[in-house]
Design an enzyme around this catalytic site. Structure first.
Site, PDB file in Angstrom:
ATOM      1  N   ASN B  83       0.759  -1.194   0.024  1.00  0.00           N
ATOM      2  CA  ASN B  83       0.030  -0.078   0.025  1.00  0.00           C
ATOM      3  C   ASN B  83       0.809   1.260  -0.114  1.00  0.00           C
ATOM      4  OD1 ASN B  83      -1.428  -2.105   1.907  1.00  0.00           O
ATOM      5  ND2 ASN B  83      -2.751  -1.265   0.427  1.00  0.00           N
ATOM      6  N   ILE B  91       1.006   7.064   0.168  1.00  0.00           N
ATOM      7  CA  ILE B  91       0.250   5.917   0.882  1.00  0.00           C
ATOM      8  C   ILE B  91      -0.938   5.744   0.510  1.00  0.00           C
ATOM      9  CG2 ILE B  91      -0.243   5.536   3.155  1.00  0.00           C
ATOM     10  CD1 ILE B  91       1.917   7.363   4.147  1.00  0.00           C
ATOM     11  N   CYS B  92      -1.500   4.526   0.337  1.00  0.00           N
ATOM     12  CA  CYS B  92      -2.803   4.402  -0.027  1.00  0.00           C
ATOM     13  C   CYS B  92      -3.631   4.007   1.464  1.00  0.00           C
ATOM     14  CB  CYS B  92      -2.923   3.216  -0.987  1.00  0.00           C
ATOM     15  SG  CYS B  92      -4.575   2.937  -1.407  1.00  0.00           S
ATOM     16  N   LEU B  93      -4.148   5.022   1.917  1.00  0.00           N
ATOM     17  CA  LEU B  93      -4.802   4.620   3.381  1.00  0.00           C
ATOM     18  C   LEU B  93      -5.842   5.430   3.454  1.00  0.00           C
ATOM     19  CD1 LEU B  93      -4.792   3.127   5.963  1.00  0.00           C
ATOM     20  CD2 LEU B  93      -3.411   5.016   6.964  1.00  0.00           C
TER      21      LEU B  93
END
Lengths: 438, 199
Positions: B83, B91-93
């Site tokens: 991620n 960041i993929c959050l």
């Protein structure tokens, strides 16, 4: 306690559950391994400990979760959370969920919370400039606006410049991080500053004489600028010159006077602190006399003392003497490492001599209980009770100041157990002895 | 900068430096300028993950509209994670995007990132190469992530096999990081990595 502790690194995911309720991660944190158990109680502790400065960190119930400041115009949501009116309205402009628990929320579900508004309006806090003499008592909501106009605020300093000693003009070059430090310096270095002042005075006087000798009136006029506007002609300068001399003389006399006064005050303070410490001493003695046989011994500096006893097996520590009743038996506690196995501590009671031993019955007979007190969890306390035995030397009338024979447990508790169960708090072990005469 | 954002970061900063995670060295925040718009974060790799023992530095930018919009966060320390982009550190959050809530703080963001390190979400990847490796060859992924933690985040795990292969490529004139990326992407198959680099 639900903390994740694996290997050397310790990571504690005690995020308030509500804070992550809306996240993808939430289910993992709650249902995953032990490391992610949430723990509310720890959070509340962490918040409470930061309340100390009331102005910058309001109590949790008065804090807006969005701006983290005191609630201004408080409103209550249908899901039970409080916000400043403007904060929650700005949030709901673009979102339709509560910022705390992610429940569906619209502007219609938000109501004025006049109860909290009243409670906050009754709060009073002191201006943070109280140390510099501001006595204003304010509503927490007004503190920020007051600080801008407070006449006691610290004057703005150029970037990165530290506080300078106020005697910099006479040659004290010290610098300080903050106001209290400067205050301390001013209090501690009165003598030094007075010396600097008197030197400066001498220099000024010498300069002035030299100037007078060369009749350089303009130089004198420059020096006198501090007091009066520049001289217009020579005659006036001479008059003012003698005024100046008088002023400096008066100042110098005052300095000497203050210097003497400071010395006098120092002596008075020293006498008073001596008196106070002697009072303190007699106070502790009183406490030991009137403890009615229930004495708490705070065995401090625990680790160093244990190490010292390991190195020297003959070393023993004795508590101060305490009385079973105001005119009763005098006892004390002894702590040392067990002579058989130095992983254990021995706790023994000794009888001590008093002025009124004649009035007491011998041998001492009664019930003695010794408790190792756990600092937080009282169910862990280790308590042992024993009855005196008349045939033992330990309870006979002491001939020396302290009966050399004691009575108690040579292996009361193991050091390992004491350390493991956290009996030692702030490097201090607490032992309680209760003695009842029978 | 809007007053509310600076005020809030100021308060949060006080809160975070007092928190027990900081005391345990699990997270850290530093100010980079006086206007409270740029900060440096640091998180410790969670135990029992390939990131254990590593220290990961983050860039945090606080927008003027904070806390109504999330802070912009990216990894400065290079990291191998489905991620997180191995190139840019993006960041993929969800909480840094559409799931942001105004009641979240720097502290909860850092703790969530730490949680992301121990629970990757390969079905919602930021770095497709890493995510594919994670799904198809978990052991290879762990080995690679550990190696990256060692190389960039000060982790304790040294893999001599990886180091040797990288050295071979360096000897052929490839830059170290480029060599590491190529080998990591091809499951440490030296031939295929070489082929890709020189094609």
């Amino acid at each position: 306690m639900s903390q994740g502790q694996v290997g050397g690194v310790h990571i504690n995911h005690n995020i308030d559950f509500q804070e992550v309720a809306g996240l993808n991660l939430a289910h993992k944190m709650a249902s995953g391994s032990d490391h992610y158990n949430t723990n509310k109680s720890e959070i509340s502790v962490a918040q409470e400990s930061s309340i100390n400065d009331a102005y910058s960190a309001p109590e949790a119930r008065f804090e807006c979760p969005i701006c983290l400041a005191w609630l201004r115009d408080p409103v209550l949501t249908s899901c039970g959370h409080r916000f400043c009116r403007t904060c929650i309205y700005s949030w709901l402009e673009k979102n339709s969920a509560c910022p705390v628990d992610n429940m569906k929320l619209n502007k219609e579900d938000v109501f004025p919370d006049n109860f909290t508004r009243r409670e906050i309006s009754q709060q009073r806090t002191k201006c943070p400039n109280i140390v510099r003499g501001c006595l204003e008592e304010l509503s927490p909501l007004d503190v920020e606006s007051h600080l801008l106009v407070c006449e006691f605020k610290i004057p703005e300093l150029p970037d990165n410049e530290k506080l300078r000693c106020s005697f910099i003009d006479v040659g004290c070059e010290d610098k300080f991080e903050d106001e209290p430090e400067l205050q301390r310096h001013l209090e501690q270095h009165i003598q030094k500053h007075l010396t600097l002042l008197s030197k400066a005075y001498t220099a000024v006087a010498a300069n002035r004489n030299a100037a007078a000798a060369t009749a350089s009136t303009s130089a004198i006029a420059q020096q006198a600028n501090f007091w009066d506007p520049p001289a217009k002609n020579e005659e006036q300068t001479v008059v003012r010159d003698s005024n100046l001399q008088e002023l400096l003389k008066a100042l110098y006399e005052k300095i000497v006077f203050l210097e003497q006064k400071t010395r006098e005050q120092d002596i008075i303070i020293a006498n008073m602190s001596e008196q106070i410490s002697s009072y303190n001493l007699s106070m502790t003695k009183l406490h030991q006399r009137y403890c009615n046989g229930c004495y708490l011994w705070y065995f401090n500096d625990f680790k160093n003392k244990i190490n010292a006893m390991r190195e020297n097996p003959h070393l023993m520590y004795y508590s101060p003497g305490f009385f079973t009743s105001p005119n009763g038996y005098k006892l004390c506690i002894r702590l040392n490492l067990s002579p058989k196995d130095n992983h254990y501590i021995a706790v023994l009671i000794h009888v001590m001599k008093t002025d009124h031993d004649d009035a007491l019955d011998w041998p001492f007979s009664g019930k003695l209980s010794v408790t190792l007190v756990h600092p937080t969890q009282s169910y862990r306390n280790i308590k042992e009770t024993m009855m005196t035995r008349p045939e033992l030397d330990a309870f006979k009338r002491p001939v020396q100041d302290l009966n050399p024979k004691g009575f108690g447990y040579t292996e009361f508790a193991s050091l390992e157990e004491i350390m493991e169960q956290d009996f030692v708090h702030k490097n201090q072990l607490t032992i309680k002895v209760q003695a009842q005469t029978v | 900068m809007a007053n509310i954002a600076a005020q809030r970061i100021k308060r949060e900063f006080k809160e975070v430096i007092k928190s027990e995670e900081v005391a345990k060295c699990a997270i850290k925040v530093e100010l980079l300028n006086d206007s409270y718009t740029e900060l440096k974060g640091e998180i410790a790799g969670p135990p029992d993950t390939p990131y254990e023992g590593g220290n990961f530095v983050l860039e945090i930018r606080v927008p003027e509209t904070y806390p109504f919009n999330p802070p912009k966060v990216r990894f400065i320390t290079k990291i191998w994670h489905p991620n997180i982009s191995s190139v840019t550190g993006a960041i993929c959050l969800d909480i840094l995007k559409d799931q942001w809530a105004a009641a979240m703080t720097l502290r909860t963001v850092l703790l969530s990132l730490q949680a992301l390190l121990s629970a990757a979400e390969p079905d919602d990847p930021q770095d497709a190469v890493v995510a594919r490796q994670y799904k198809e060859n978990l052991e290879m992924f762990k080995l690679t992530a550990k190696h990256w933690t060692n190389a960039y985040a000060g982790g304790p795990f040294v893999n001599t096999d990886c180091d040797e292969k990288i050295k071979r490529l360096i000897d052929m004139g490839i830059e170290e990081h480029q060599a590491r990326v190529a080998l990591s992407s091809y499951n440490w198959d030296l031939e295929r990595a070489t082929e890709q680099l020189f094609s």
